[in-house]
Design an enzyme around this catalytic site. Structure first.
Site, mmCIF file in Angstrom:
data_model
loop_
_atom_site.group_PDB
_atom_site.id
_atom_site.type_symbol
_atom_site.label_atom_id
_atom_site.label_comp_id
_atom_site.label_asym_id
_atom_site.label_seq_id
_atom_site.Cartn_x
_atom_site.Cartn_y
_atom_site.Cartn_z
ATOM 1 N N SER A 1 0.877 -1.151 -0.065
ATOM 2 C CA SER A 1 0.116 0.034 0.091
ATOM 3 C C SER A 1 0.933 1.101 0.020
ATOM 4 O O SER A 1 1.954 1.326 0.370
ATOM 5 C CB SER A 1 -0.728 -0.073 1.320
ATOM 6 N N TYR B 1 -1.824 -0.250 10.889
ATOM 7 C CA TYR B 1 -1.936 -0.557 9.295
ATOM 8 C C TYR B 1 -0.639 -0.149 8.813
ATOM 9 O O TYR B 1 0.066 -1.005 7.880
ATOM 10 C CB TYR B 1 -3.154 -0.067 8.610
HETATM 11 N N1 LIG Z 1 -8.812 -0.759 -0.256
HETATM 12 C C1 LIG Z 1 -7.880 -0.337 -0.188
HETATM 13 O O1 LIG Z 1 -7.962 1.273 -0.234
HETATM 14 C C2 LIG Z 1 -6.223 -0.878 -0.228
HETATM 15 C C3 LIG Z 1 -5.374 0.169 -0.452
HETATM 16 C C4 LIG Z 1 -3.865 -0.603 -0.573
HETATM 17 C C5 LIG Z 1 -3.889 -1.613 -0.132
HETATM 18 N N2 LIG Z 1 -4.763 -2.597 0.233
HETATM 19 C C6 LIG Z 1 -4.622 -3.811 0.377
HETATM 20 O O2 LIG Z 1 -5.111 -4.890 -0.567
HETATM 21 C C7 LIG Z 1 -5.586 -6.061 0.060
HETATM 22 C C8 LIG Z 1 -6.973 -6.474 -0.133
HETATM 23 O O3 LIG Z 1 -7.824 -5.588 0.327
HETATM 24 P P1 LIG Z 1 -9.072 -5.140 -0.071
HETATM 25 O O4 LIG Z 1 -9.154 -3.498 0.034
HETATM 26 O O5 LIG Z 1 -9.390 -5.710 -1.106
HETATM 27 O O6 LIG Z 1 -9.847 -5.677 1.320
HETATM 28 P P2 LIG Z 1 -11.211 -6.417 1.238
HETATM 29 O O7 LIG Z 1 -12.095 -6.303 0.535
HETATM 30 O O8 LIG Z 1 -11.708 -6.371 2.781
HETATM 31 O O9 LIG Z 1 -10.533 -8.102 1.040
HETATM 32 C C9 LIG Z 1 -9.635 -8.503 2.388
HETATM 33 C C10 LIG Z 1 -9.465 -9.995 1.796
HETATM 34 O O10 LIG Z 1 -8.618 -10.634 2.675
HETATM 35 C C11 LIG Z 1 -9.167 -11.579 3.522
HETATM 36 N N3 LIG Z 1 -8.894 -12.168 4.768
HETATM 37 C C12 LIG Z 1 -8.720 -11.393 5.728
HETATM 38 N N4 LIG Z 1 -8.479 -11.837 6.893
HETATM 39 C C13 LIG Z 1 -7.820 -12.897 6.439
HETATM 40 C C14 LIG Z 1 -7.378 -14.123 6.930
HETATM 41 N N5 LIG Z 1 -7.077 -14.114 8.377
HETATM 42 N N6 LIG Z 1 -6.769 -15.233 6.217
HETATM 43 C C15 LIG Z 1 -7.103 -15.335 4.843
HETATM 44 N N7 LIG Z 1 -7.831 -14.199 4.259
HETATM 45 C C16 LIG Z 1 -8.077 -13.107 4.916
HETATM 46 C C17 LIG Z 1 -10.581 -11.315 3.331
HETATM 47 O O11 LIG Z 1 -11.577 -12.659 3.615
HETATM 48 P P3 LIG Z 1 -12.961 -12.647 4.201
HETATM 49 O O12 LIG Z 1 -13.787 -12.282 3.145
HETATM 50 O O13 LIG Z 1 -13.095 -13.919 4.712
HETATM 51 O O14 LIG Z 1 -12.983 -11.656 5.180
HETATM 52 C C18 LIG Z 1 -10.771 -10.789 2.178
HETATM 53 O O15 LIG Z 1 -11.079 -11.845 1.181
HETATM 54 C C19 LIG Z 1 -4.809 -5.808 1.582
HETATM 55 O O16 LIG Z 1 -3.592 -6.662 1.785
HETATM 56 C C20 LIG Z 1 -5.012 -4.279 1.989
HETATM 57 O O17 LIG Z 1 -3.797 -3.860 2.970
HETATM 58 C C21 LIG Z 1 -6.188 -1.925 0.045
#
Ligand SMILES: NC(=O)c1ccc[n+]([C@@H]2O[C@H](COP(=O)([O-])OP(=O)(O)OC[C@H]3O[C@@H](n4cnc5c(N)ncnc54)[C@H](OP(=O)(O)O)[C@@H]3O)[C@@H](O)[C@H]2O)c1
Length: 275
Positions: free
Chosen positions: A138, A151
């Site tokens: 990120s 985070y």
């Molecule tokens: N959204 C943003 O603005 C943003 C920006 C930069 C980076 N990111 C990064 O992108 C990545 C994905 O995030 P997202 O935004 O797509 O969030 P999201 O829609 O909340 O998806 C997160 C995913 O991680 C899974 N997860 C959470 N805890 C877990 C565990 N203990 N074991 C296995 N899977 C687990 C969730 O599964 P469940 O469905 O079972 O909860 C879900 O599939 C993350 O690493 C985040 O830090 C996000």
């Protein structure tokens, strides 16, 4: 056909990445924490005319990780060609407002989970003389902002670990890239925005200012991040870092600003000045 494992593929960036890679000729193993979510993902893929396999995985559980990788090794005859460490959580809040258990959880998922999976797939990649690891980091891994310290700490640590790993595995033909998105339109972001600030915090004004500022952002769709992952996987010589979105474009400039100036501006914008 090359097999790519995408962790946390039930929503947001992971889901978009799993579907994008399946549409572009990769054999995708998508991980989910429950059978129900796995079935929903498989159904969504089938509806789009795509095929992907699912494996149950909780990255915080060492036994679950071992079982998942053993299952993938068996399915692929020796392990995946690539791993996308995407699973992640956010725990918003000032350092003093976040309970220790929540702080541990964000490090368990975002840092130790990614490291655990990496350790488990490396022997297969080493035997085959090559592979790819893509870490979903990120802009929070490049600079830290108040009220999101844990985070940011997890993503800074992931960046450091990845910089070390990249050199350690290069001679074995294993390439490692970091993806650094800014704000992405996923449940992680909307949930973080919806989380009520702690009632008794001394940072009440800063929480309100942060919320107002975040509401001004135009998050990019998760498909943009999926494309960056695909580029990292397809490039013969992948880059170390791929920024995604406007916040990522300014991240290198922010790092050039002297810390004293940056602190003054951030405190003023977030109304963190005394009085
Ligand atoms: N959204 C943003 O603005 C943003 C920006 C930069 C980076 N990111 C990064 O992108 C990545 C994905 O995030 P997202 O935004 O797509 O969030 P999201 O829609 O909340 O998806 C997160 C995913 O991680 C899974 N997860 C959470 N805890 C877990 C565990 N203990 N074991 C296995 N899977 C687990 C969730 O599964 P469940 O469905 O079972 O909860 C879900 O599939 C993350 O690493 C985040 O830090 C996000």
């Amino acid at each position: 056909m090359r097999t790519v494992v995408v962790t946390g593929a039930t929503s947001g960036i992971g889901r978009a990445t799993a579907l994008d890679l399946a549409a572009h000729g990769f054999r995708v193993v998508a991980t989910a924490r429950t059978e129900e979510k796995a079935a929903k993902l498989t159904a969504a893929a089938a509806e789009a005319g795509l095929e992907l396999r699912t494996v149950l995985l909780d990255v915080t559980d060492p036994v679950s990780c071992q079982d998942a990788v053993a299952e993938i090794d068996e399915q692929t005859g020796g392990g995946p060609w690539a791993l996308v460490n995407n699973a992640g959580v956010v725990v918003p809040g000032a350092v003093e407002d976040v309970a220790e258990a929540d702080a541990r959880q964000v490090l368990e998922v975002n840092l130790l989970g990614a490291a655990r999976l990496t350790r488990l797939v490396l022997p297969g990649m080493t035997r085959r003389g090559g592979g790819r690891i893509v870490q979903i980091s990120s802009v929070a891994g490049r600079f830290a902002t108040p009220l999101n310290g844990w985070y940011c700490a997890s993503k800074h640590a992931l960046e450091a670990l990845t910089d070390a790993l990249r050199c350690e595995v290069a001679a074995r033909g294993i390439r490692v890239s970091l993806i650094e998105p800014g704000c992405v339109d996923t449940p992680l972001l909307t949930d973080a925005l919806a989380a009520p600030p702690p009632a008794d915090s001394v940072h009440g004004a800063a929480y309100a200012a942060t919320r107002r500022l975040l509401a001004l952002h135009r998050p990019v769709p998760p498909e943009r991040v999926a494309r960056a992952v695909r580029r990292a996987l397809l490039a013969p010589r992948p880059r170390r870092r791929y920024g995604v979105g406007p916040e990522a474009a300014v991240a290198p400039l922010v790092r050039l600003v002297p810390a004293a100036v940056a602190d003054t501006v951030v405190r003023a914008v977030l109304r963190m000045n005394a009085g």
